[in-house]
Design a protein around this motif. Sequence first.
Motif, PDB file in Angstrom:
ATOM      1  N   LEU A 122       0.830  -1.197   0.000  1.00 33.92           N
ATOM      2  CA  LEU A 122       0.000   0.000   0.000  1.00 33.92           C
ATOM      3  C   LEU A 122       0.869   1.253   0.000  1.00 33.92           C
ATOM      4  N   VAL A 123       1.917   1.210   0.824  1.00 34.27           N
ATOM      5  CA  VAL A 123       2.835   2.343   0.910  1.00 34.27           C
ATOM      6  C   VAL A 123       3.540   2.553  -0.419  1.00 34.27           C
ATOM      7  N   GLY A 124       3.916   1.445  -1.043  1.00 35.46           N
ATOM      8  CA  GLY A 124       4.607   1.545  -2.333  1.00 35.46           C
ATOM      9  C   GLY A 124       3.784   2.328  -3.342  1.00 35.46           C
ATOM     10  N   ALA A 125       2.487   2.023  -3.396  1.00 34.85           N
ATOM     11  CA  ALA A 125       1.612   2.704  -4.358  1.00 34.85           C
ATOM     12  C   ALA A 125       1.537   4.199  -4.056  1.00 34.85           C
ATOM     13  N   ASN A 126       1.444   4.545  -2.759  1.00 35.45           N
ATOM     14  CA  ASN A 126       1.342   5.962  -2.391  1.00 35.45           C
ATOM     15  C   ASN A 126       2.642   6.713  -2.648  1.00 35.45           C
ATOM     16  N   ILE A 127       3.762   6.028  -2.388  1.00 33.56           N
ATOM     17  CA  ILE A 127       5.059   6.670  -2.661  1.00 33.56           C
ATOM     18  C   ILE A 127       5.166   6.948  -4.160  1.00 33.56           C
ATOM     19  N   GLN A 128       4.770   5.953  -4.956  1.00 33.33           N
ATOM     20  CA  GLN A 128       4.860   6.131  -6.400  1.00 33.33           C
ATOM     21  C   GLN A 128       4.027   7.334  -6.873  1.00 33.33           C
ATOM     22  N   GLU A 129       2.831   7.461  -6.336  1.00 30.73           N
ATOM     23  CA  GLU A 129       1.980   8.575  -6.738  1.00 30.73           C
ATOM     24  C   GLU A 129       2.619   9.912  -6.360  1.00 30.73           C
ATOM     25  N   ALA A 130       3.166   9.971  -5.148  1.00 37.34           N
ATOM     26  CA  ALA A 130       3.814  11.213  -4.704  1.00 37.34           C
ATOM     27  C   ALA A 130       5.004  11.542  -5.592  1.00 37.34           C
ATOM     28  N   PHE A 131       5.731  10.496  -6.032  1.00 39.74           N
ATOM     29  CA  PHE A 131       6.884  10.725  -6.903  1.00 39.74           C
ATOM     30  C   PHE A 131       6.418  11.287  -8.255  1.00 39.74           C
ATOM     31  N   TYR A 132       5.315  10.765  -8.762  1.00 40.13           N
ATOM     32  CA  TYR A 132       4.802  11.276 -10.038  1.00 40.13           C
ATOM     33  C   TYR A 132       4.417  12.753  -9.918  1.00 40.13           C
ATOM     34  N   ASN A 133       3.910  13.143  -8.758  1.00 41.19           N
ATOM     35  CA  ASN A 133       3.447  14.520  -8.576  1.00 41.19           C
ATOM     36  C   ASN A 133       4.552  15.512  -8.210  1.00 41.19           C
ATOM     37  N   ALA A 134       5.700  15.007  -7.762  1.00 37.50           N
ATOM     38  CA  ALA A 134       6.737  15.904  -7.236  1.00 37.50           C
ATOM     39  C   ALA A 134       7.455  16.621  -8.365  1.00 37.50           C
ATOM     40  N   GLU A 135       7.803  17.883  -8.104  1.00 38.38           N
ATOM     41  CA  GLU A 135       8.497  18.653  -9.134  1.00 38.38           C
ATOM     42  C   GLU A 135       9.983  18.841  -8.856  1.00 38.38           C
ATOM     43  N   GLY A 136      10.327  19.268  -7.655  1.00 35.13           N
ATOM     44  CA  GLY A 136      11.739  19.506  -7.337  1.00 35.13           C
ATOM     45  C   GLY A 136      12.439  18.241  -6.890  1.00 35.13           C
ATOM     46  N   MET A 137      13.425  18.405  -6.045  1.00 35.97           N
ATOM     47  CA  MET A 137      14.115  17.253  -5.482  1.00 35.97           C
ATOM     48  C   MET A 137      13.173  16.582  -4.485  1.00 35.97           C
ATOM     49  N   ILE A 138      13.314  15.267  -4.323  1.00 35.43           N
ATOM     50  CA  ILE A 138      12.531  14.560  -3.306  1.00 35.43           C
ATOM     51  C   ILE A 138      13.463  14.121  -2.180  1.00 35.43           C
ATOM     52  N   TYR A 139      13.124  14.538  -0.976  1.00 38.38           N
ATOM     53  CA  TYR A 139      13.753  13.955   0.208  1.00 38.38           C
ATOM     54  C   TYR A 139      12.746  12.996   0.811  1.00 38.38           C
ATOM     55  N   ILE A 140      13.160  11.774   1.050  1.00 36.62           N
ATOM     56  CA  ILE A 140      12.230  10.831   1.661  1.00 36.62           C
ATOM     57  C   ILE A 140      12.937  10.126   2.809  1.00 36.62           C
TER      58      ILE A 140
END
Lengths: 557, 557
Positions: free
Chosen positions: B209-227
């Motif tokens: 479930l987390v994997g799917a949500n992380i993927q969606e957030a990655f698709y929406n992110a514009e700048g650098m991602i810190y996770i």
Amino acid sequence: MTTNHKLSIIPLGGVNEIGKNMYVIQCGDDLIVVDCGSKFPDESLLGIDVIIPDISYLIENEDKVRGLVVTHGHEDHIGGIPYVIKQLNMPIYATRLTLGLIKGKLKEHGLLGTTTLHQIDSQSEITLGSVPISFFSTNHSIPDCLGVVFHTPQGTVVHTGDFKFDLTPVNNQYADIHKMAEIGKNGVLALLSESTNAERPGFTPSERLVGANIQEAFYNAEGMIYITTFASNVHRLQQIIDAAAKTDRKIALAGRSMVNVVDIASTLGYLNMPQTMLVDIADVNKYKRNEITVMCTGSQGEPMAALGRIASGNHRQLAVHPGDTVIFASSPIPGNERNVARIVDNLFERKASVIYGPGSSTGMHVSGHASQEELKLMLTLMKPQYFIPIHGEYRMLHLHRQLAESVGVNASNIYILNNGDVVDFAGSEALQERKVSNGDTYVDGLGIGDVGNVVLRDRKVLSADGILIIVITVGKSDNKIVSGPDIISRGFVFVKESEGLMEEVHRITLNEMEQLQDNNLHKPWNLYKQSIKESVGKFLYAKTKRRPMILPIIILV
Amino acid sequence: MTTNHKLSIIPLGGVNEIGKNMYVIQCGDDLIVVDCGSKFPDESLLGIDVIIPDISYLIENEDKVRGLVVTHGHEDHIGGIPYVIKQLNMPIYATRLTLGLIKGKLKEHGLLGTTTLHQIDSQSEITLGSVPISFFSTNHSIPDCLGVVFHTPQGTVVHTGDFKFDLTPVNNQYADIHKMAEIGKNGVLALLSESTNAERPGFTPSERLVGANIQEAFYNAEGMIYITTFASNVHRLQQIIDAAAKTDRKIALAGRSMVNVVDIASTLGYLNMPQTMLVDIADVNKYKRNEITVMCTGSQGEPMAALGRIASGNHRQLAVHPGDTVIFASSPIPGNERNVARIVDNLFERKASVIYGPGSSTGMHVSGHASQEELKLMLTLMKPQYFIPIHGEYRMLHLHRQLAESVGVNASNIYILNNGDVVDFAGSEALQERKVSNGDTYVDGLGIGDVGNVVLRDRKVLSADGILIIVITVGKSDNKIVSGPDIISRGFVFVKESEGLMEEVHRITLNEMEQLQDNNLHKPWNLYKQSIKESVGKFLYAKTKRRPMILPIIILV
């Protein structure tokens, strides 16, 4: 600092923090203070009892301070009053219940009569200095809350106080929503609105929801009921009393602030409880267990509050029996979860049924603060030209700003301030470019502001690894050691474990003294002390990986 | 203590607490230890670095200890190993990843090679002493977790380790549900099952479930991602890497434990990441911001971890730019909310988008522990005759007991134990009536167990109000004061604020010395010291409401 500006808004406490709210509205030569709160220190502020705002700016302008208007009776709005009043006397304006709570505080500090107290209500209109001020009532987790409206020549400034919109309030304490609409219609130059729940989507549920759940739990309970909530939540207390009445239970009170608030609120008519319902806790055991409800303090897991002592078996009059029900009509405030959990553990060990957890899961608590849709409603009602989110940590102010933008406030007209920042209005143009004194004033015992960073730094070192004291007496005439080094430690290591260590410290100290004497560096003694400190410190760290405070004392005889 | 019993089960750590798990299965003359965890001290344990179990009982029976079986590689199961191994050498049995993490710890403490390490897997069958042991694999928030099955002559004892049932696990690390069923079918005398989430209704969601949500957030992110997430959650790391791959982002690592775990897990094949994806953090700025994902430590708001330093602008290589996205793929552990909030405040101030909050609201975290329905599933699979809930605070053990009763375990066959309690089995009869040494052993710097209650009590006093040292030198021959009293304080009050106070302390001390001398009570000196302590203490409390440690030192010259 310039004083040419006609209208200025200055938070002295409450922005970028939760607690110690204090805002100043300065209009020409009139300074009006809104609220005077305190906040609790975090664990890093060792030994500090409470934190209040730095009021240097008010003291500098003492002759211009016209009064303190208090929005409601919570600690983060009134807790600083006794400490501030000692430094700066000003008349206090508040509603009946709020004044009752303030009087209690002043009495406790022996300050009753040192300042004038003025009772107002939401219909009052007062003028402080040359500023006409009116009010509107709001819903919150304590009765008698006010929003404050300053009718300045530059325009209207509104301070919301703490609020939510409870459309089905307990005791019919309705919010003045029509008055708010009218204020907005007439034009608001600047709105200061609280941000506590700016992170929460939706609309905060009505307090009545809790009442229904409490009632259901009371119908299901078999033994004695212990129920804990913030004592100041008079609406909640009323609903508990109502549930007790419906299930033929008497009420006993446990905990100083519970007794206190019930006394004040009953006397002033905010709490409706027949005297026959009240039972002294000493008499609780004269009743059957299912005839009693105990309203007690300790909802945040405070080990020394009533519920904490009951749970650990240390309460003089009250004990939990198997089958009793304990209800947390509260949500643990972040940081208090572990303390609450300890109490729940103890209660389960005593075979109680326990209803606990976040209010959202138990239905036994709702917030007293506006969620996002309510914040937007306030912004929409007030239609302010300028907006200053207050009463919250940065992320709350930030999210509140986004909410304001979403309902049409111009982004460049929103100010997220730090304590001490000044927004000056010239006509309807705002300018933020100056700052006044601000900060945390620490109260430790009777001292206000006498504990600062050096003292706290020392406490930090002492708390982590203790102290090692090295006393050496030296002859005045010949600079020879007369006695010592005597080595005393506290909070460092067990004495029996430390024998070898202490012998070595002894040797190192003597060695340093000799070396320095060989070099004919008889003075200054500080040099000797510094060398001992460094050598012993290095040795102890290598041996123990600890850094106690090392305090060499050289006595000349 | 009797040793007639053939089979005994003894928790030495992990019941009535979260952390420092250690359970002993004793079968005749064979002691087998399961797990060797550590736990972090709460704020009241000033200066303590880490807590491990008291292993006196194991040391007393050193010749009978056959080995340490480790269920998985989390700190509360392996963190005590370096400290315990120094006191008691025993062979260690663990899976490949767990052993990799243990080796890292031993290396750090310079202990590699001091004990034998045996690699096992869920199919292994080993015999320690005379006890055959087999295993089954479970799902948890780290790969390679084991349940342990002891085939004793008295019957089968099962220890679940930490588990959830993830029916769609990442990396196809399926739990041996068929093996569990078989164990249950063949008969289980006693089950020890973990209780962490016994308060949570339902079924813990799958890690996917987390994997799917992380993927969606990655698709929406514009700048650098810190996770940020727990470094040891290798499944989570894999899903982050997969999301980065799908959105054409490289991966950089920040924080020692992140670098460490990624290194170990990649080397051992638990993490699937093409070497070309990995970018050194020194090179991050050579890429466009939307080409980079930084996996970093600091998910619990630790101010000195990577994300904490990045948020406060104190990281050497990494900075947050406006428009970057920061994702907390984690839930704050109770007690850490305020630290996490500080970091979020800082990130918002730097104009990042931040996804934060409890995992249940963001979907960016799921627990690694079984909720109520899963606990019932384990109990149903194992059908144990006796049940001992482990790995949890009292309320969790208590609720787990209720769950066990609800699926048919006989209430009188359920034991909620304290650390050190022994359950003895004679045939299939259980008896709980004896106790072995147990407790918290404090590690402070290099010291194991040398800081006890006296030292901690002193640190507590020192931390709250500091120390006041009074040195007096007295002539040996005439008992007259030669010098002093010299008064030195640390952590008590500002020097400039304290002048009047110190003069008074001086006067009181002299007075006490005189009075005592007048009474011809020349010795013991302890009497003088005690009187000075009391008088000065009383005076300071009256004047300041503070109670510093008062330490009179009398030096004879």
